[in-house]
Design an enzyme around this catalytic site. Structure first.
Site, short mmCIF file in Angstrom:
data_model
loop_
_atom_site.label_atom_id
_atom_site.label_comp_id
_atom_site.label_asym_id
_atom_site.label_seq_id
_atom_site.Cartn_x
_atom_site.Cartn_y
_atom_site.Cartn_z
N ARG A 148 0.68 -3.61 -4.64
CA ARG A 148 -0.66 -2.99 -4.72
C ARG A 148 -1.63 -3.97 -5.36
O ARG A 148 -1.25 -4.80 -6.18
CB ARG A 148 -0.60 -1.70 -5.55
CG ARG A 148 -0.07 -0.51 -4.77
CD ARG A 148 -0.10 0.75 -5.59
NE ARG A 148 0.90 0.71 -6.63
CZ ARG A 148 0.66 0.48 -7.91
NH1 ARG A 148 -0.58 0.31 -8.34
NH2 ARG A 148 1.64 0.45 -8.79
N ARG A 163 11.35 -3.63 -1.56
CA ARG A 163 11.50 -2.17 -1.51
C ARG A 163 12.45 -1.73 -0.43
O ARG A 163 12.71 -2.45 0.54
CB ARG A 163 10.12 -1.54 -1.22
CG ARG A 163 9.05 -1.84 -2.27
CD ARG A 163 9.09 -0.85 -3.38
NE ARG A 163 8.18 -1.18 -4.47
CZ ARG A 163 7.81 -0.28 -5.38
NH1 ARG A 163 8.23 0.96 -5.34
NH2 ARG A 163 7.01 -0.64 -6.37
N HIS A 202 1.87 11.35 -11.07
CA HIS A 202 2.76 10.23 -10.76
C HIS A 202 4.10 10.49 -11.47
O HIS A 202 4.41 9.84 -12.47
CB HIS A 202 2.11 8.93 -11.25
CG HIS A 202 2.78 7.68 -10.78
ND1 HIS A 202 2.70 6.50 -11.47
CD2 HIS A 202 3.53 7.43 -9.70
CE1 HIS A 202 3.38 5.57 -10.81
NE2 HIS A 202 3.89 6.11 -9.74
N CYS A 259 9.48 1.44 -13.53
CA CYS A 259 10.04 1.70 -14.86
C CYS A 259 11.23 2.65 -14.79
O CYS A 259 11.59 3.28 -15.79
CB CYS A 259 8.97 2.27 -15.80
SG CYS A 259 7.76 1.07 -16.34
N SER A 318 4.89 2.50 -12.42
CA SER A 318 5.67 1.95 -11.31
C SER A 318 6.71 0.95 -11.84
O SER A 318 6.41 0.17 -12.74
CB SER A 318 4.75 1.21 -10.33
OG SER A 318 3.78 2.09 -9.83
N TYR A 344 1.01 -3.51 2.96
CA TYR A 344 2.09 -3.26 2.00
C TYR A 344 1.98 -1.93 1.27
O TYR A 344 0.93 -1.58 0.74
CB TYR A 344 2.14 -4.37 0.95
CG TYR A 344 3.51 -4.45 0.31
CD1 TYR A 344 4.52 -5.18 0.91
CD2 TYR A 344 3.80 -3.74 -0.84
CE1 TYR A 344 5.79 -5.22 0.37
CE2 TYR A 344 5.07 -3.77 -1.39
CZ TYR A 344 6.06 -4.52 -0.78
OH TYR A 344 7.31 -4.55 -1.32
N ASP A 350 8.69 9.99 -7.22
CA ASP A 350 7.44 9.26 -7.49
C ASP A 350 6.22 10.16 -7.70
O ASP A 350 5.38 9.84 -8.51
CB ASP A 350 7.16 8.31 -6.32
CG ASP A 350 6.11 7.25 -6.65
OD1 ASP A 350 6.09 6.77 -7.80
OD2 ASP A 350 5.30 6.93 -5.77
N LYS A 375 -0.03 6.74 -2.53
CA LYS A 375 -0.90 6.70 -3.71
C LYS A 375 -2.33 7.11 -3.37
O LYS A 375 -3.00 7.77 -4.17
CB LYS A 375 -0.91 5.30 -4.32
CG LYS A 375 0.46 4.71 -4.59
CD LYS A 375 1.26 5.48 -5.59
CE LYS A 375 2.53 4.70 -5.93
NZ LYS A 375 3.39 5.39 -6.87
#
Ligand code: SAT
Ligand code: MN
Length: 595
Positions: A83, A380, A240, A264, A262, A211, A291, A220
């Site tokens: 991002r 990912r 989130h 974590c 993100s 991406y 998420d 998002k």
């Protein structure tokens, strides 16, 4: 050639609830000039055709058919791997409505800038119309959107991550409303890349990136930035957060929603495997989402949550049989890998998976450690949630699951103990608002820098954080049966720089304490920062903690917290008079208790 005849998907003699959609597709086609227009129905046949096309042009590379059946590798442009927060804007008429937490541009200026980029950008390409539903297709909490994109890779990912296709289009036709997301990969030029949000218009325009969160607009952009704005207007929360069900040996399941920035460990916590002793005793863990969480008060006053997504877009590096065996099982077939390395057997590989040496790195070069990690740190996997062995039987419940506890957490090497409980809802909102974390590879920019990331929403809240905190506070109504709020820190380090808590499956010990607190069955010590367990309040059987670890994980450092709470006060001040007095009051209360 402009395929104008294809534009009108469905019209009947009674006048059509898809008029607005048809008109928008026609308008976008006139601007972007695609060669073809394809309305996605989400079918297997459509997906097979798209995949064949991407295999033919090299967008997707086949992986080992035996070890990884129906799985594919995609290598993104090397300058398009995460991002881009500095290129992401919230475009409200008033700058203050976006707040200091967002980059802002006036809507007219942003539209002009984006439309200039989109002009003619789909010549020679196919325009895909992707209707999708965020949330179970029959859920009153779900919301629909349509993404227009020129990237078949985006279409294939959206099919996994959302309920995409005919059923979503039928719901849009019924409801007549949807979020509009316009996306083009453009030239994949970082200099011509923007992600713009127009919350008042329920519109997203994204150009120049293929991406993840930049391009899969349901994620998002819709499910957090636009949805947070809708949620504020309609009285719910778009967060989130992962959602996980913890079933105790008595067969009762408590659902926990947890916000971490993100990369974590949200996916790991959502798919946690209980330690051996817990498994034998009958504990089970059920994955609802990893998420995003949409929740709203139910008739009984509790918060009910759905996972708006249908798949996982998880971080590959670090995923292994010991860190997350459920994830490994989930991604063993029908998975799209992006920017991982491969072995000479064409198996996907990343750092932390196992001891093998990869053949090619994420850019397809022969692997050479001098070039850095083999897999990109933000590489990912995209995979359907239904493939997850721990996928909750309640995950598709249209009414959602009742939330017993909300957890906030970040990466904090020092000061912050393993776990504490907020004393009440307003204090919990402050705990969330004060969240800090060290940055990760999920966004471009420096890694490991501590920043405030309230509720892990810093990059995702579609409006002014001061108004967002006020919205959170507003749920504290008579009759509400709100979840307890906790803060955790799995990432506390010792003097030697090593993590003090084993993490992963062992985190269930902390979750058990929380659930017992919810049930009124566990003790804690009251401190100015909240209720802290003593080591004896947690089941630590089989965990060997050093004296230093016990002291730091369960201790409370008054001097350190004095300066932390002062810095939280300064942070709240940045929002000026818009910051709710109740939140400032909480911060002052704690500051004065710290003395
Ligand atoms: O690229 S995404 O935004 O989808 C993943 C993340 O940062 O959480
Ligand atoms: Mn995320």
């Amino acid at each position: 050639m402009n395929a104008a005849v294809d534009v009108f998907k469905s019209q009947d003699s009674q006048g059509c609830r898809l008029d607005a959609l048809n008109a928008w597709v026609a308008e976008v086609a006139a601007l972007t000039q695609p060669d073809h227009i394809h309305w996605c129905d989400g079918s297997d046949a459509e997906n097979a055709a798209l995949i064949a096309r991407m295999q033919a042009d090299g967008t997707l590379l086949p992986l080992n058919r035996e070890t990884d059946p129906h799985s594919w590798l995609h290598r993104s442009s090397p300058s398009d791997v995460a991002r881009v927060e500095h290129l992401t804007f919230v475009c409200t008429p008033e700058r203050d409505d976006a707040g200091p937490n967002n980059h802002w541009m006036a809507p007219a200026e942003a539209h002009a800038k984006m439309d200039a980029l989109f002009a003619g950008c789909m010549r020679g390409r196919t325009l895909y119309v992707v209707p999708y539903c965020m949330g179970p297709i029959d859920s009153p909490l779900a919301r629909c959107g349509v993404e227009i994109t020129d990237s078949p890779y985006v279409v294939a990912n959206m099919r996994i991550m959302t309920r995409m296709g005919a059923a979503a289009l039928a719901r849009i036709e019924r409801e007549g409303s949807f979020v509009k997301g316009l996306h083009s990969i453009g030239e994949l030029d970082p200099e011509r890349r923007f992600i713009m949000h127009f919350p008042e218009e329920l519109t997203i325009k994204s150009y120049g990136s293929g991406y993840g969160g930049n391009a899969l607009l349901g994620k998002k952009c819709h499910a957090l930035r636009i949805a947070s704005h809708q949620a504020r207007q309609e009285g719910w929360l778009a967060e989130h957060m992962l959602i996980v069900g913890i079933e105790n040996p008595q067969g009762q399941t408590h659902y926990v929603a947890a916000a971490f920035p993100s990369a974590c460990g949200k996916t790991n916590l959502a798919m946690l495997i209980p330690p051996e002793g817990y498994r034998q005793a009958g504990w089970k863990v059920w994955t609802v989402g990893d998420d995003i969480c949409w929740m709203r008060p139910g008739a009984d006053g509790r918060l009910y949550a759905i996972n708006p997504e249908a798949g996982f877009f998880g971080v590959a590096p670090g995923t292994s049989d010991s860190s997350n065996p459920n994830a490994l099982a989930t991604i063993s077939h029908h998975t799209i890998f992006t920017n991982v390395a491969v072995t000479d057997e064409q198996e996907p590989w990343w750092e932390g998976l196992d001891g093998r040496t990869p053949a090619l790195d994420w850019q397809g070069r022969p692997y050479d450690p001098a070039n850095g990690p083999a897999a990109h740190p933000n590489s990912r996997f995209t995979v359907s949630a239904r493939q997850c062995p721990s996928y909750s039987p309640r995950a598709e419940d249209p009414q959602g699951v009742p939330i017993s506890a909300i957890v906030f957490g970040g990466r904090r090497a020092s000061l912050v103990p393993l776990v504490f409980e907020a004393r009440d809802w307003p204090h919990g909102v402050l705990v969330g608002a004060a969240m800090g974390s060290e940055t990760t590879a999920a966004a471009t920019g420096a890694v490991g820098v501590m920043r405030r990331d309230p509720m892990a929403m810093k990059p995702f809240c579609g409006y002014n954080f001061a108004d967002y905190f006020a919205h959170w506070l507003s749920f504290d109504q008579p009759g509400a049966k709100l979840p307890k709020i906790f803060h955790v820190n799995w990432f506390r380090k010792g003097d030697d720089g090593k993590f003090l808590w084993p993490g992963f499956g062992e985190n269930l010990r902390v979750l058990e304490w929380m659930i017992k607190r919810v049930e009124g069955q566990a003790d804690a010590v009251e401190t100015p920062i909240g209720h802290l367990p003593r080591p004896a309040d947690l089941n630590l059987e089989g965990v060997a903690l050093s004296q230093e670890a016990e002291a730091k994980l369960f201790g409370f450092d008054r001097d350190g917290w004095r300066s932390e709470v002062e810095s939280i006060g300064a942070y709240l001040e940045e929002f000026g008079g818009r910051m709710p007095g109740a939140l400032k009051g909480e911060q002052e209360r704690i500051a004065s208790q710290l003395g």
